[in-house]
Design a protein around this motif. Sequence first.
Motif, PDB file in Angstrom:
ATOM      1  N   TYR A 203       0.832  -1.212   0.000  1.00 53.60           N
ATOM      2  CA  TYR A 203       0.000   0.000   0.000  1.00 53.60           C
ATOM      3  C   TYR A 203       0.867   1.262   0.000  1.00 53.60           C
ATOM      4  O   TYR A 203       0.550   2.258  -0.669  1.00 53.60           O
ATOM      5  N   ALA A 204       1.969   1.238   0.749  1.00 62.14           N
ATOM      6  CA  ALA A 204       2.805   2.435   0.877  1.00 62.14           C
ATOM      7  C   ALA A 204       3.490   2.765  -0.445  1.00 62.14           C
ATOM      8  O   ALA A 204       3.562   3.934  -0.854  1.00 62.14           O
ATOM      9  N   THR A 205       3.989   1.743  -1.131  1.00 63.21           N
ATOM     10  CA  THR A 205       4.600   1.951  -2.442  1.00 63.21           C
ATOM     11  C   THR A 205       3.587   2.522  -3.416  1.00 63.21           C
ATOM     12  O   THR A 205       3.852   3.510  -4.109  1.00 63.21           O
ATOM     13  N   SER A 206       2.404   1.913  -3.473  1.00 61.27           N
ATOM     14  CA  SER A 206       1.348   2.370  -4.389  1.00 61.27           C
ATOM     15  C   SER A 206       0.930   3.802  -4.068  1.00 61.27           C
ATOM     16  O   SER A 206       0.788   4.644  -4.968  1.00 61.27           O
ATOM     17  N   ASN A 207       0.727   4.097  -2.787  1.00 61.73           N
ATOM     18  CA  ASN A 207       0.274   5.435  -2.386  1.00 61.73           C
ATOM     19  C   ASN A 207       1.303   6.508  -2.711  1.00 61.73           C
ATOM     20  O   ASN A 207       0.943   7.612  -3.161  1.00 61.73           O
ATOM     21  N   ARG A 208       2.580   6.218  -2.471  1.00 65.82           N
ATOM     22  CA  ARG A 208       3.605   7.220  -2.745  1.00 65.82           C
ATOM     23  C   ARG A 208       3.766   7.462  -4.238  1.00 65.82           C
ATOM     24  O   ARG A 208       4.005   8.593  -4.674  1.00 65.82           O
ATOM     25  N   GLN A 209       3.616   6.412  -5.029  1.00 64.46           N
ATOM     26  CA  GLN A 209       3.673   6.591  -6.487  1.00 64.46           C
ATOM     27  C   GLN A 209       2.465   7.375  -6.998  1.00 64.46           C
ATOM     28  O   GLN A 209       2.611   8.242  -7.872  1.00 64.46           O
ATOM     29  N   ALA A 210       1.289   7.113  -6.438  1.00 67.28           N
ATOM     30  CA  ALA A 210       0.087   7.858  -6.849  1.00 67.28           C
ATOM     31  C   ALA A 210       0.224   9.338  -6.516  1.00 67.28           C
ATOM     32  O   ALA A 210      -0.217  10.209  -7.288  1.00 67.28           O
ATOM     33  N   ALA A 211       0.830   9.651  -5.377  1.00 63.13           N
ATOM     34  CA  ALA A 211       1.020  11.046  -4.981  1.00 63.13           C
ATOM     35  C   ALA A 211       1.945  11.769  -5.961  1.00 63.13           C
ATOM     36  O   ALA A 211       1.703  12.925  -6.333  1.00 63.13           O
ATOM     37  N   VAL A 212       3.024  11.093  -6.366  1.00 65.35           N
ATOM     38  CA  VAL A 212       3.943  11.694  -7.339  1.00 65.35           C
ATOM     39  C   VAL A 212       3.220  11.959  -8.659  1.00 65.35           C
ATOM     40  O   VAL A 212       3.374  13.020  -9.274  1.00 65.35           O
ATOM     41  N   LYS A 213       2.416  10.995  -9.082  1.00 64.44           N
ATOM     42  CA  LYS A 213       1.652  11.175 -10.331  1.00 64.44           C
ATOM     43  C   LYS A 213       0.722  12.380 -10.258  1.00 64.44           C
ATOM     44  O   LYS A 213       0.524  13.097 -11.239  1.00 64.44           O
ATOM     45  N   ALA A 214       0.127  12.603  -9.081  1.00 62.37           N
ATOM     46  CA  ALA A 214      -0.811  13.719  -8.918  1.00 62.37           C
ATOM     47  C   ALA A 214      -0.092  15.070  -8.939  1.00 62.37           C
ATOM     48  O   ALA A 214      -0.624  16.059  -9.441  1.00 62.37           O
ATOM     49  N   ILE A 215       1.130  15.109  -8.394  1.00 61.07           N
ATOM     50  CA  ILE A 215       1.849  16.372  -8.247  1.00 61.07           C
ATOM     51  C   ILE A 215       2.670  16.723  -9.481  1.00 61.07           C
ATOM     52  O   ILE A 215       2.769  17.896  -9.859  1.00 61.07           O
ATOM     53  N   ALA A 216       3.254  15.728 -10.124  1.00 61.40           N
ATOM     54  CA  ALA A 216       4.206  15.976 -11.209  1.00 61.40           C
ATOM     55  C   ALA A 216       3.694  16.922 -12.292  1.00 61.40           C
ATOM     56  O   ALA A 216       4.438  17.801 -12.732  1.00 61.40           O
ATOM     57  N   PRO A 217       2.434  16.800 -12.738  1.00 62.63           N
ATOM     58  CA  PRO A 217       1.978  17.712 -13.793  1.00 62.63           C
ATOM     59  C   PRO A 217       1.927  19.183 -13.358  1.00 62.63           C
ATOM     60  O   PRO A 217       1.834  20.074 -14.205  1.00 62.63           O
ATOM     61  N   GLN A 218       1.990  19.442 -12.046  1.00 70.27           N
ATOM     62  CA  GLN A 218       1.853  20.803 -11.541  1.00 70.27           C
ATOM     63  C   GLN A 218       3.196  21.458 -11.229  1.00 70.27           C
ATOM     64  O   GLN A 218       3.235  22.612 -10.799  1.00 70.27           O
ATOM     65  N   CYS A 219       4.305  20.738 -11.436  1.00 71.60           N
ATOM     66  CA  CYS A 219       5.598  21.311 -11.059  1.00 71.60           C
ATOM     67  C   CYS A 219       6.628  21.129 -12.164  1.00 71.60           C
ATOM     68  O   CYS A 219       6.431  20.370 -13.112  1.00 71.60           O
ATOM     69  N   GLN A 220       7.750  21.851 -12.008  1.00 73.82           N
ATOM     70  CA  GLN A 220       8.802  21.858 -13.038  1.00 73.82           C
ATOM     71  C   GLN A 220       9.948  20.907 -12.698  1.00 73.82           C
ATOM     72  O   GLN A 220      10.750  20.569 -13.575  1.00 73.82           O
ATOM     73  N   ALA A 221      10.056  20.530 -11.436  1.00 70.95           N
ATOM     74  CA  ALA A 221      11.123  19.620 -11.011  1.00 70.95           C
ATOM     75  C   ALA A 221      10.643  18.858  -9.795  1.00 70.95           C
ATOM     76  O   ALA A 221       9.673  19.257  -9.130  1.00 70.95           O
ATOM     77  N   PHE A 222      11.335  17.751  -9.501  1.00 69.45           N
ATOM     78  CA  PHE A 222      10.902  16.883  -8.405  1.00 69.45           C
ATOM     79  C   PHE A 222      12.123  16.387  -7.644  1.00 69.45           C
ATOM     80  O   PHE A 222      13.081  15.892  -8.242  1.00 69.45           O
ATOM     81  N   LEU A 223      12.083  16.517  -6.327  1.00 68.52           N
ATOM     82  CA  LEU A 223      13.111  15.940  -5.461  1.00 68.52           C
ATOM     83  C   LEU A 223      12.506  14.777  -4.684  1.00 68.52           C
ATOM     84  O   LEU A 223      11.452  14.920  -4.068  1.00 68.52           O
ATOM     85  N   VAL A 224      13.191  13.642  -4.728  1.00 71.28           N
ATOM     86  CA  VAL A 224      12.808  12.479  -3.935  1.00 71.28           C
ATOM     87  C   VAL A 224      13.889  12.275  -2.885  1.00 71.28           C
ATOM     88  O   VAL A 224      15.061  12.138  -3.212  1.00 71.28           O
ATOM     89  N   ILE A 225      13.488  12.271  -1.614  1.00 79.36           N
ATOM     90  CA  ILE A 225      14.435  12.062  -0.530  1.00 79.36           C
ATOM     91  C   ILE A 225      14.458  10.568  -0.216  1.00 79.36           C
ATOM     92  O   ILE A 225      13.428   9.977   0.126  1.00 79.36           O
TER      93      ILE A 225
END
Length: 316
Positions: A203-225
């Motif tokens: 569930y955690a892997t799926s949820n974190r990937q879904a969150a990235v998918k939701a945010i990515a179209p709204q930003c110019q760059a992405f940092l993953v810690i």
Amino acid sequence: MAVEKKPLQLMIAAPRGFCAGVDRAIRIVELAIEKYGAPVYVRHEIVHNKFVVDGLKTRGAIFVETLDAVPDGVPVVFSAHGVPKAVPAKAEARGLSYFDATCPLVSKVHSQAERMVEQGRHILFIGHAGHPEVIGTFGQVPEGSMTLIETEEDARNVTPDDAHALGFLTQTTLSVDDTAQIIATLQQRFTDIQGPRGEDICYATSNRQAAVKAIAPQCQAFLVIGAPNSSNSMRLAELAAREGVKSRLIRRADEIDLDWLDGVTSLGITAGASAPEILVREVVEHLAQYFDVTEQEITTARETISFKLPRGLDQA
């Protein structure tokens, strides 16, 4: 004269960071140290994060790669990724006290593997070669009972002895999209193949990937810690890039390249399941030294799952 800071909108993913399995694993080490005193040995990094591991070292944990490196008479903890059956068997033979911090969702995959082999099925296991979770799962069943499938090409080319007695299982920290394509290929080729009950990707892997998918179209760059040896963190960075934004995986704030952020006004931030929230705040505070930062947390799911501690530590 102070230089005016350029504006930077931070879009911070929720959920992010620690999952229930990681929380539980770290707590097991902490409680073992409380109960037995230092040192407590841990076979392999308890979770794939240097900050977490270093913090536990200061409290008395000693990390080793093999059981042979554990002296007699001291307790040992097995990492969240799971271990082959031979490891606890060897610990018992030596009379070692041990605590298994394997994530319960990984243990579920182990049980499914045993069940499929008992049914006479050969398992096509989707995962990454050399990852501790894969090694641990292969070690649950007799040698030769499983074949590793890493890519869609592997799925197209695998030639099992009996195409009508197959099962498939997956590592819990894979790309949801890539894994779905591999499974579709296997199911198309082998119509009798049996899958797990429910998804193996956690569930955690799926949820974190879904969150990235939701945010990515709204930003110019992405940092993953997260850590380079953390499968779920690597998948998040790959996913952001696949969604069309430049992305980077960083362990700590001091790895941020300000030149890379030149011209960026909107930045997505998330953390892999083994990265603590303190590292997210460290990154935000670091960026605030150079930019006029505004934060927006974007919530795509709420996580309420928790896992029980092993018997013997639950009362510690």
